[in-house]
Scaffold this active site. Structure first.
Site, PDB file in Angstrom:
ATOM      1  N   ASN A 209      53.105   0.806 -56.725  1.00 29.03           N
ATOM      2  CA  ASN A 209      52.931   2.153 -56.474  1.00 29.03           C
ATOM      3  C   ASN A 209      53.555   2.301 -55.114  1.00 29.03           C
ATOM      4  O   ASN A 209      54.256   1.591 -54.356  1.00 29.03           O
ATOM      5  CB  ASN A 209      51.130   2.499 -56.611  1.00 29.03           C
ATOM      6  CG  ASN A 209      50.651   1.653 -55.571  1.00 29.03           C
ATOM      7  OD1 ASN A 209      50.995   1.790 -54.253  1.00 29.03           O
ATOM      8  ND2 ASN A 209      49.750   0.560 -55.903  1.00 29.03           N
ATOM      9  N   PRO A 306      40.578  -7.583 -61.184  1.00 32.29           N
ATOM     10  CA  PRO A 306      39.448  -7.487 -60.475  1.00 32.29           C
ATOM     11  C   PRO A 306      39.170  -6.440 -59.454  1.00 32.29           C
ATOM     12  O   PRO A 306      40.301  -5.866 -58.889  1.00 32.29           O
ATOM     13  CB  PRO A 306      39.371  -8.864 -59.813  1.00 32.29           C
ATOM     14  CG  PRO A 306      40.675  -9.398 -59.801  1.00 32.29           C
ATOM     15  CD  PRO A 306      41.556  -8.875 -60.959  1.00 32.29           C
ATOM     16  N   ASP A 307      38.103  -5.707 -59.373  1.00 30.98           N
ATOM     17  CA  ASP A 307      37.780  -4.878 -58.408  1.00 30.98           C
ATOM     18  C   ASP A 307      37.413  -5.474 -56.910  1.00 30.98           C
ATOM     19  O   ASP A 307      36.268  -5.894 -56.887  1.00 30.98           O
ATOM     20  CB  ASP A 307      36.654  -3.737 -58.797  1.00 30.98           C
ATOM     21  CG  ASP A 307      36.383  -2.884 -57.748  1.00 30.98           C
ATOM     22  OD1 ASP A 307      36.869  -2.987 -56.472  1.00 30.98           O
ATOM     23  OD2 ASP A 307      35.588  -1.794 -58.200  1.00 30.98           O
ATOM     24  N   LYS A 342      30.254   1.453 -56.239  1.00 38.36           N
ATOM     25  CA  LYS A 342      30.835   0.166 -55.705  1.00 38.36           C
ATOM     26  C   LYS A 342      29.602   0.019 -54.687  1.00 38.36           C
ATOM     27  O   LYS A 342      29.712  -1.098 -53.874  1.00 38.36           O
ATOM     28  CB  LYS A 342      32.193   0.372 -54.846  1.00 38.36           C
ATOM     29  CG  LYS A 342      33.312   0.558 -55.868  1.00 38.36           C
ATOM     30  CD  LYS A 342      34.688   0.528 -55.134  1.00 38.36           C
ATOM     31  CE  LYS A 342      35.601   1.246 -55.830  1.00 38.36           C
ATOM     32  NZ  LYS A 342      36.646   0.199 -56.405  1.00 38.36           N
TER      33      LYS A 342
HETATM   34  N1  CTP Z   1      40.142  -1.368 -54.748  1.00 41.33           N
HETATM   35  C1  CTP Z   1      40.087  -2.686 -54.902  1.00 41.33           C
HETATM   36  N2  CTP Z   1      40.302  -3.336 -55.873  1.00 41.33           N
HETATM   37  C2  CTP Z   1      40.968  -2.839 -56.911  1.00 41.33           C
HETATM   38  C3  CTP Z   1      40.885  -1.443 -56.949  1.00 41.33           C
HETATM   39  C4  CTP Z   1      40.522  -0.734 -55.812  1.00 41.33           C
HETATM   40  O1  CTP Z   1      39.552  -3.485 -53.916  1.00 41.33           O
HETATM   41  N3  CTP Z   1      41.191  -3.425 -58.113  1.00 41.33           N
HETATM   42  C5  CTP Z   1      39.821  -0.524 -53.618  1.00 41.33           C
HETATM   43  C6  CTP Z   1      40.760   0.124 -53.081  1.00 41.33           C
HETATM   44  O2  CTP Z   1      41.260  -0.458 -51.801  1.00 41.33           O
HETATM   45  C7  CTP Z   1      40.058   1.389 -52.525  1.00 41.33           C
HETATM   46  C8  CTP Z   1      38.860   1.495 -53.524  1.00 41.33           C
HETATM   47  O3  CTP Z   1      38.735   0.265 -54.250  1.00 41.33           O
HETATM   48  O4  CTP Z   1      39.022   1.082 -51.150  1.00 41.33           O
HETATM   49  C9  CTP Z   1      39.429   2.525 -54.420  1.00 41.33           C
HETATM   50  O5  CTP Z   1      38.727   2.598 -55.589  1.00 41.33           O
HETATM   51  P1  CTP Z   1      39.127   2.882 -57.070  1.00 41.33           P
HETATM   52  O6  CTP Z   1      37.795   3.441 -57.886  1.00 41.33           O
HETATM   53  O7  CTP Z   1      39.341   1.445 -57.504  1.00 41.33           O
HETATM   54  O8  CTP Z   1      40.279   3.567 -56.931  1.00 41.33           O
HETATM   55  P2  CTP Z   1      41.310   3.890 -57.829  1.00 41.33           P
HETATM   56  O9  CTP Z   1      41.938   2.379 -58.302  1.00 41.33           O
HETATM   57  O10 CTP Z   1      42.423   4.857 -57.307  1.00 41.33           O
HETATM   58  O11 CTP Z   1      40.360   4.369 -58.939  1.00 41.33           O
HETATM   59  P3  CTP Z   1      41.079   5.697 -60.042  1.00 41.33           P
HETATM   60  O12 CTP Z   1      42.232   5.013 -60.470  1.00 41.33           O
HETATM   61  O13 CTP Z   1      40.032   5.680 -60.913  1.00 41.33           O
HETATM   62  O14 CTP Z   1      40.964   6.914 -59.095  1.00 41.33           O
END
Ligand code: CTP
Length: 399
Positions: A209, A306-307, A342
């Site tokens: 991205n 993973p988140d 979160k």
């Molecule tokens: N984040 C993370 N790990 C991931 C995805 C996101 O740590 N796999 C963190 C990002 O660094 C940021 C936050 O989570 O601090 C963003 O939240 P998220 O809901 O995951 O954002 P997006 O990926 O932008 O979600 P969406 O595409 O649904 O808007």
């Protein structure tokens, strides 16, 4: 203008790096500082006072017995007006004099008579720097509270290579700016993610991205300035690592996940700034995909990453977790819902377009006290405001 209103006395001593001090004056003035230069006699053999006078807009002092000072107390007057005294370059001989409290010329006298912080950027040949006498002098200066900036390592004017080079002028300016920041995170450990991730499809292609990493790098710099020990887990970006920050370079979300989870429990704060790819190709194709071998356009099957932030926040004793939400619409609604999902105390939201890739941004901080809009500003200014908010939340946090 990060040094607006600051009075800095710059001492220049005799060494070839004195030529870099000219650029240093220019950069300090550009940041808004008022700079008064004082040179040793040896320094005037390398650069003339006229150069510094032209760049600082002020007559340069070289002589203890300067008749321009009516009370003949230049050493007192100059240091009383200063917010900081900076010596750059600081020669080995000068360090030895300082360490022993000598005061046999204007610069050593005004340093001895100062009532403001003293920062010294040493510059010398690598063997002079390694000499036990210099080591001793530097150690006693440090224990006297003198801030030693650098030195850097690399090619030297004498043709040798090693430690002892004066820091570059821009690095010294960054150190001075950092010196003036309040130490809100002193003794704290901060872990951050920044930049994009790159999810490989084959050896030459991948999904990524447009994150520049600038916001995350600015926050790591601001946290370091605030006195924290900072570890930055960075996706692929072309940015220099802020001085004093430990950078761990990763490529994919899985690598970022491993690097963060390994360290998270040892940190007081985790700030997830990275634009982590939500999905990665389910399979990595070992050899480059060839058009000729694909009669129809290939389909790439994806699986979820993973988140990272979510997992850190769910640890038994998590660090204070801060997230980012970059949205194209409904900022407050989406940011708050991410904060809730979160289970994190603070999220910084911004509208894409306000800051993506640039040096400025606009943020809104969301926490239990509500919304705190941070108006458009350079990313480093916003980073410092975010650090201040984090420090306030840390204070309120039960042990
Ligand atoms: N984040 C993370 N790990 C991931 C995805 C996101 O740590 N796999 C963190 C990002 O660094 C940021 C936050 O989570 O601090 C963003 O939240 P998220 O809901 O995951 O954002 P997006 O990926 O932008 O979600 P969406 O595409 O649904 O808007």
């Amino acid at each position: 203008m990060q040094l607006a209103g600051r009075n800095i006395v710059l001492g220049v001593t005799g060494g070839i790096a004195a030529y870099k001090a000219a650029e240093l004056v220019r950069l300090l003035v550009k940041e808004g500082a008022s700079v008064q230069v004082a040179m040793t006699e040896a320094a005037t053999n390398f650069v003339t006072p006229v150069t510094f006078q032209a760049l600082s807009g002020k007559a340069v002092f070289t002589d203890q017995w300067d008749s321009r000072v009516a009370n003949n107390m230049a050493h007192i007057d100059l240091s009383r007006a200063a917010d900081a005294l900076l010596v750059a370059p600081g020669s080995a001989d000068f360090l030895a004099k300082l360490a022993n409290g000598l005061a046999d010329d204007l610069l050593t006298t005004l340093i001895l008579a100062r009532d403001c912080p003293l920062l010294v950027a040493p510059a010398m040949n690598r063997q002079m720097w390694d000499n036990p006498a210099t080591r001793r002098n530097v150690a006693s200066l440090r224990s006297d509270g003198v801030v030693i900036l650098g030195p850097g390592c690399g090619d030297q004017a004498c043709g040798e290579t090693g430690p002892g080079r004066m820091l570059e002028a821009a690095e010294i300016v960054d150190e001075i700016v950092a010196h003036f920041q309040p130490k809100l995170l002193a003794g704290k450990r901060v872990l951050l993610t920044a930049g994009p991730t790159f999810e490989a499809i084959d050896p030459v292609r991948g999904i990524t991205n447009l994150s520049s990493g600038k916001m995350g790098y600015a926050i790591s710099r601001a946290a370091r300035e605030a006195g924290a020990e900072v570890t930055l887990v960075s996706g692929p970006v072309c940015l220099p690592c802020p001085r004093g920050v430990t950078r761990i370079a990763v490529t994919s979300a899985l690598q970022m996940h491993t690097a963060v989870l390994r360290r998270a429990a040892d940190n007081d704060v985790f700030i997830a700034v990275a634009a982590v790819a939500d999905y990665r190709p389910a399979q990595f194709i070992e050899q480059k995909i060839k058009k000729a071998q694909c009669p129809t356009p290939p389909t790439i099957e994806l699986e979820q990453n993973p988140d990272i932030l979510g997992e850190v926040a769910a640890l038994p004793r998590p660090p204070l977790c801060v997230g980012f939400a970059a949205e194209s619409e409904k900022l407050a609604e989406y940011a708050e819902s991410k904060r809730r999902c979160k289970k994190i105390p603070l999220i910084a939201g911004n509208l894409i377009g306000d800051g993506f890739g640039g040096d400025h941004n606009t943020l809104v901080l969301f926490d239990d006290d509500g919304q705190h809009p941070l108006p458009p500003a350079p990313k480093i200014d916003l980073a410092r405001q975010l650090v201040a908010r984090i420090a306030a939340l840390l204070e309120k946090r039960p042990c």
